[in-house]
Design a protein around this motif. Structure first.
Motif, PDB file in Angstrom:
ATOM      1  N   UNK A  26       0.828  -1.207   0.000  1.00  0.00           N
ATOM      2  CA  UNK A  26       0.000   0.000   0.000  1.00  0.00           C
ATOM      3  C   UNK A  26       0.858   1.251   0.000  1.00  0.00           C
ATOM      4  N   UNK A  27       1.904   1.261   0.815  1.00  0.00           N
ATOM      5  CA  UNK A  27       2.791   2.424   0.878  1.00  0.00           C
ATOM      6  C   UNK A  27       3.462   2.669  -0.467  1.00  0.00           C
ATOM      7  N   UNK A  28       3.847   1.586  -1.145  1.00  0.00           N
ATOM      8  CA  UNK A  28       4.442   1.734  -2.476  1.00  0.00           C
ATOM      9  C   UNK A  28       3.440   2.332  -3.452  1.00  0.00           C
ATOM     10  N   UNK A  29       2.202   1.831  -3.445  1.00  0.00           N
ATOM     11  CA  UNK A  29       1.161   2.369  -4.317  1.00  0.00           C
ATOM     12  C   UNK A  29       0.981   3.869  -4.072  1.00  0.00           C
ATOM     13  N   UNK A  30       0.933   4.272  -2.819  1.00  0.00           N
ATOM     14  CA  UNK A  30       0.701   5.678  -2.480  1.00  0.00           C
ATOM     15  C   UNK A  30       1.775   6.584  -3.066  1.00  0.00           C
ATOM     16  N   UNK A  31       2.976   6.026  -3.263  1.00  0.00           N
ATOM     17  CA  UNK A  31       4.097   6.823  -3.754  1.00  0.00           C
ATOM     18  C   UNK A  31       4.391   6.566  -5.234  1.00  0.00           C
ATOM     19  N   UNK A  32       3.424   5.923  -5.908  1.00  0.00           N
ATOM     20  CA  UNK A  32       3.557   5.716  -7.342  1.00  0.00           C
ATOM     21  C   UNK A  32       4.576   4.673  -7.729  1.00  0.00           C
ATOM     22  N   UNK A  33       4.880   3.743  -6.822  1.00  0.00           N
ATOM     23  CA  UNK A  33       5.833   2.666  -7.099  1.00  0.00           C
ATOM     24  C   UNK A  33       5.046   1.395  -7.386  1.00  0.00           C
ATOM     25  N   UNK A  34       5.220   0.850  -8.571  1.00  0.00           N
ATOM     26  CA  UNK A  34       4.408  -0.268  -9.037  1.00  0.00           C
ATOM     27  C   UNK A  34       5.128  -1.583  -8.784  1.00  0.00           C
ATOM     28  N   UNK A  35       5.097  -2.039  -7.533  1.00  0.00           N
ATOM     29  CA  UNK A  35       5.652  -3.346  -7.214  1.00  0.00           C
ATOM     30  C   UNK A  35       4.750  -4.441  -7.771  1.00  0.00           C
ATOM     31  N   UNK A  95      11.558 -10.762  -5.466  1.00  0.00           N
ATOM     32  CA  UNK A  95      11.728 -11.985  -6.247  1.00  0.00           C
ATOM     33  C   UNK A  95      11.045 -11.874  -7.607  1.00  0.00           C
ATOM     34  N   UNK A  96       9.991 -11.071  -7.668  1.00  0.00           N
ATOM     35  CA  UNK A  96       9.277 -10.831  -8.914  1.00  0.00           C
ATOM     36  C   UNK A  96       9.189  -9.325  -9.114  1.00  0.00           C
ATOM     37  N   UNK A  97       9.731  -8.848 -10.212  1.00  0.00           N
ATOM     38  CA  UNK A  97       9.651  -7.416 -10.479  1.00  0.00           C
ATOM     39  C   UNK A  97       9.846  -7.163 -11.960  1.00  0.00           C
ATOM     40  N   UNK A  98       9.389  -6.006 -12.389  1.00  0.00           N
ATOM     41  CA  UNK A  98       9.502  -5.599 -13.783  1.00  0.00           C
ATOM     42  C   UNK A  98      10.137  -4.218 -13.791  1.00  0.00           C
ATOM     43  N   UNK A  99      11.416  -4.148 -14.133  1.00  0.00           N
ATOM     44  CA  UNK A  99      12.123  -2.866 -14.077  1.00  0.00           C
ATOM     45  C   UNK A  99      11.510  -1.830 -15.000  1.00  0.00           C
ATOM     46  N   UNK A 100      10.839  -2.298 -16.049  1.00  0.00           N
ATOM     47  CA  UNK A 100      10.237  -1.368 -17.009  1.00  0.00           C
ATOM     48  C   UNK A 100       9.106  -0.566 -16.389  1.00  0.00           C
ATOM     49  N   UNK A 101       8.385  -1.156 -15.440  1.00  0.00           N
ATOM     50  CA  UNK A 101       7.196  -0.487 -14.920  1.00  0.00           C
ATOM     51  C   UNK A 101       7.302  -0.108 -13.440  1.00  0.00           C
ATOM     52  N   UNK A 102       8.339  -0.577 -12.752  1.00  0.00           N
ATOM     53  CA  UNK A 102       8.364  -0.436 -11.298  1.00  0.00           C
ATOM     54  C   UNK A 102       8.324   1.017 -10.849  1.00  0.00           C
ATOM     55  N   UNK A 103       8.971   1.925 -11.603  1.00  0.00           N
ATOM     56  CA  UNK A 103       8.984   3.334 -11.227  1.00  0.00           C
ATOM     57  C   UNK A 103       8.043   4.174 -12.077  1.00  0.00           C
ATOM     58  N   UNK A 104       7.163   3.517 -12.808  1.00  0.00           N
ATOM     59  CA  UNK A 104       6.240   4.242 -13.686  1.00  0.00           C
ATOM     60  C   UNK A 104       4.816   4.218 -13.155  1.00  0.00           C
ATOM     61  N   UNK A 105       4.655   3.862 -11.895  1.00  0.00           N
ATOM     62  CA  UNK A 105       3.319   3.737 -11.337  1.00  0.00           C
ATOM     63  C   UNK A 105       2.620   5.071 -11.153  1.00  0.00           C
ATOM     64  N   UNK A 106       1.325   5.004 -10.987  1.00  0.00           N
ATOM     65  CA  UNK A 106       0.490   6.177 -10.752  1.00  0.00           C
ATOM     66  C   UNK A 106      -0.006   6.103  -9.312  1.00  0.00           C
ATOM     67  N   UNK A 107       0.174   7.163  -8.517  1.00  0.00           N
ATOM     68  CA  UNK A 107      -0.330   7.118  -7.139  1.00  0.00           C
ATOM     69  C   UNK A 107      -1.814   6.757  -7.089  1.00  0.00           C
ATOM     70  N   UNK A 108      -2.169   5.948  -6.111  1.00  0.00           N
ATOM     71  CA  UNK A 108      -3.550   5.492  -5.964  1.00  0.00           C
ATOM     72  C   UNK A 108      -4.462   6.654  -5.582  1.00  0.00           C
TER      73      UNK A 108
END
Length: 351
Positions: A26-35, A95-108
């Motif tokens: 949730x904290x990652x989502x709030x900061x636009x981080x797409x884990x 263990x599972x991540x996508x470098x292409x999208x991880x920092x391209x998230x949109x804050x919830x």
């Protein structure tokens, strides 16, 4: 004890402050981080990670399924980010991540929406169109989903957008499966009326079109898996994406097919696109001259080599699982397979 703690993620060189009141995800989502995530309810294991540094006692989990995180894995140091709260500074290996999208998230965002229309497009699929009231716009990537709060409860259900952020303006569109015992399904089918308002929250989801211009695209869907794939195809048309694409869609009978005119039109408007529907129960459709059988069998009969193809799979769990099983034999690269596995009520209900 501090109310926030620093959580570092490896091997992506990323860190964020996580309030104790929120899960790490949730904290990652709030900061636009797409884990990486799936159900957000501790059932699918998509967000499973590993505690590299920090006191194991500083990680507490909300209720989760031991299918997603068996006791022995938790004892070894695995965590579910969607259920885990941090009570100290931690370093976590993704263990599972996508470098292409991880920092391209949109804050919830939280949003209030109003029902514009609802229409049965098959016997058990409903096309729901909503207008954004507050805020008047919602940022999301085609293929993502939002959570609907069921009125009068704290329960949420997840549904994928069929629209794109640009084609509807302040309108968002969904294709939702009606389950006989589904909590939200019955509200949608029997109670929800034009003008009613709902609360939504999002966007979530990793089922988004990755940048890979030289790769062909294969979409494989069933049921309400139509929604996010339709969103991706609409986005491709809007942005004049010329990648060759095929869409295999499985249904029981002709009456279970929908958006046929639009999908056939894509064969003209998109540079290189084919739509291949297949019926698994075509006995009563005497005029059907298309493919028959389970969609995975039809795909396997048509395609021999998916090497170099980006594969997108979306639909009910049995279809997704069957599709994933055959992908290695077709030469698909597991790192280029993206999927959404919809669940029924009793689990987080998604469509």
């Amino acid at each position: 004890m501090a109310n926030e703690h620093l959580v570092r993620f490896e091997p992506v060189d990323l860190e964020l402050l996580v309030p104790e009141s929120k899960t790490i995800l949730q904290a990652a989502f709030d900061q636009g981080i797409m884990l990486m995530h799936g159900c957000k309810e501790g059932q699918c294991a998509a967000c499973k990670s590993f505690l590299l540094e920090g006191d194991p006692d500083d990680v507490e989990h909300d209720k989760y399924s031991t299918f997603a995180l068996p006791d022995f894995e938790r004892d070894e140091g695995h965590v579910l980010l969607c259920r885990a709260h941090a009570y100290g500074d931690l370093t976590i290996e993704l263990l599972n991540y996508d470098e292409e999208v991880i920092k391209s998230g949109i804050p919830i965002q939280d949003a209030t929406v109003e029902v514009v229309s609802k229409e049965k497009v098959t016997r058990d699929l409903c096309n729901l169109r909503l207008r954004l009231v507050d805020p008047p716009a919602l940022r999301y990537f085609p293929g993502q989903y939002v959570d609907f709060k069921i009125p009068g409860t704290d329960i949420c259900r997840s549904f994928s957008m069929a629209s794109t952020p640009t084609n509807g303006g302040d309108l968002i569109e969904f294709v939702i499966k009606i389950y006989p015992d589904g909590h939200f399904s019955q509200i949608l089918d029997n109670q929800l009326a034009v003008g009613d308002r709902l609360e939504i929250n999002g966007p979530y989801g990793m089922f988004t079109l990755r940048e890979n211009p030289d790769a062909e695209l294969l979409f494989l869907g069933g049921g309400a898996g139509m929604a996010p794939i339709l969103s991706l195809l609409r986005s491709m048309a809007e942005n004049d994406i010329k990648r060759p694409a095929r869409f295999y869609y499985g249904a029981r009978t002709k009456d279970d097919l929908c958006f046929e005119d639009e999908l056939r039109a894509f064969e003209s408007t998109l540079a290189d696109f084919r739509y291949i529907p297949a019926l698994s129960d075509a006995d009563d459709d005497s005029d059907w001259d298309g493919a028959t059988g389970f969609i995975t069998d039809v795909l396997r009969g048509d395609v021999t080599n998916l090497d170099g193809t980006d594969v997108y799979i979306c639909g009910p769990p049995p279809m997704v699982e069957a599709a994933l099983e055959i992908m290695p034999s077709l030469g698909a690269n597991e790192k280029r397979i993206f999927f959404d596995k919809f669940t029924t009520s009793g689990e987080p209900e998604s469509s």
